[in-house]
Design a protein around this motif. Structure first.
Motif: not given
Length: 288
Positions: A65-77
């Protein structure tokens, strides 16, 4: 100093965002002026995707993780051999503390026997300290680098990434006070050899370790007591598709509720989401 610098930079960016918004509302160009400011913010950096494990129907992503403050992640497959096919997009919880931490998130919906490529991006929360009636949306980071992987072949676990896991902790749910009881901790490895494995068990509540497991009996672990109510086993080697169970003897020292905790770690583990387990118990009065 780095933290203070990042905080100051974030504040500067927020002020710039406010100014851009105010100017944009006047000129009708709010969207055009706010987006570049968010993209330039040094706390809005894309994650670094490290590993991808495909164990249908779930894909596991390990990333920095390189960001702050992260609230959620979006995964793309996307399918590796058919990238134009419908994408799978899933959201996963944020909350990785600070920056530079390694974390694991998962996404469901992949097909068995299909290779996929993945990216991940974070949504970063802006906490506006200045008075501003126009609240801006939290920005997304750019997408991470892309990582592709072949599906796990259950018949060839040695070809898959190392995947250590802790199974259930089993034993008596209501042990009588003043007695000794055995409990078992299950562990396994779905992928390639895992060496230098560390397995830890500890209890909270009215339990005290009576005897740690025998050294060398279980996958080469060397075990020793750790504190009054647990043990730590080091140096284990868990082979592909190997499953084991470590027993330990405890003394029930009183009555009341407690929990037995277990964890396993090893280098190269591609999926850390299944590396811990717990077992709740209630010590009851002994009937004589």
């Amino acid at each position: 100093m780095a933290s203070a610098s990042a905080s100051a930079s974030a504040r500067r960016t927020r002020r710039a965002l406010h100014l851009s918004l105010g100017f944009g509302m006047v000129c009708g160009l709010a969207a055009a002026t706010t987006a570049p400011a968010a993209a330039a913010d040094p706390i809005v950096k894309a994650p670094t995707l490290m590993t991808l494990r495909l164990d249908a129907p779930t894909a596991y992503l390990t990333f920095k993780d390189n960001s702050e403050p992260d609230t959620l992640y979006t995964i793309t497959l996307t399918e590796k051999d058919n990238p134009g096919y419908t994408k799978i997009v899933r959201q996963a919880p944020g909350g990785v503390p600070g920056t530079g931490r390694v974390a694991t998130r998962s996404a469901t919906g992949i097909k068995p026997g299909v290779a996929y490529c993945a990216t991940i991006r974070a949504t970063v929360h802006y906490d506006y300290s200045d008075l501003n009636p126009y609240e801006l949306e939290d920005p997304d980071t750019p997408e991470s680098n892309k990582v592709c992987a072949d599906p796990v072949d259950a018949s060839k676990p040695q070809s898959a990434p190392t995947d250590l896991s802790i199974g259930p902790v089993t034993g008596e749910a209501k042990p009588p006070s003043g007695t000794s009881r055995n409990y078992w901790v299950a562990y396994s490895n779905k992928g390639a050899d895992a060496k230098g494995v560390v397995l830890e068990v500890w209890a909270t509540g009215p339990m005290k370790l009576r005897r740690p497991p025998e050294n060398g009996t279980f996958s080469g672990f060397t075990c020793a007591a750790a504190g009054a109510s647990g043990f730590r086993c080091t140096g284990g080697t868990v082979k592909p598709a190997e499953k084991g169970s470590i027993p330990f003897l405890i003394s029930v020292t009183g009555t009341g509720n407690g929990t037995i905790h277990a964890s396993i770690t090893g280098s190269g583990d591609a999926n850390t989401a299944d590396n811990a387990s717990s077992f709740d118990f209630e010590a009851i009065p002994r009937v004589v």
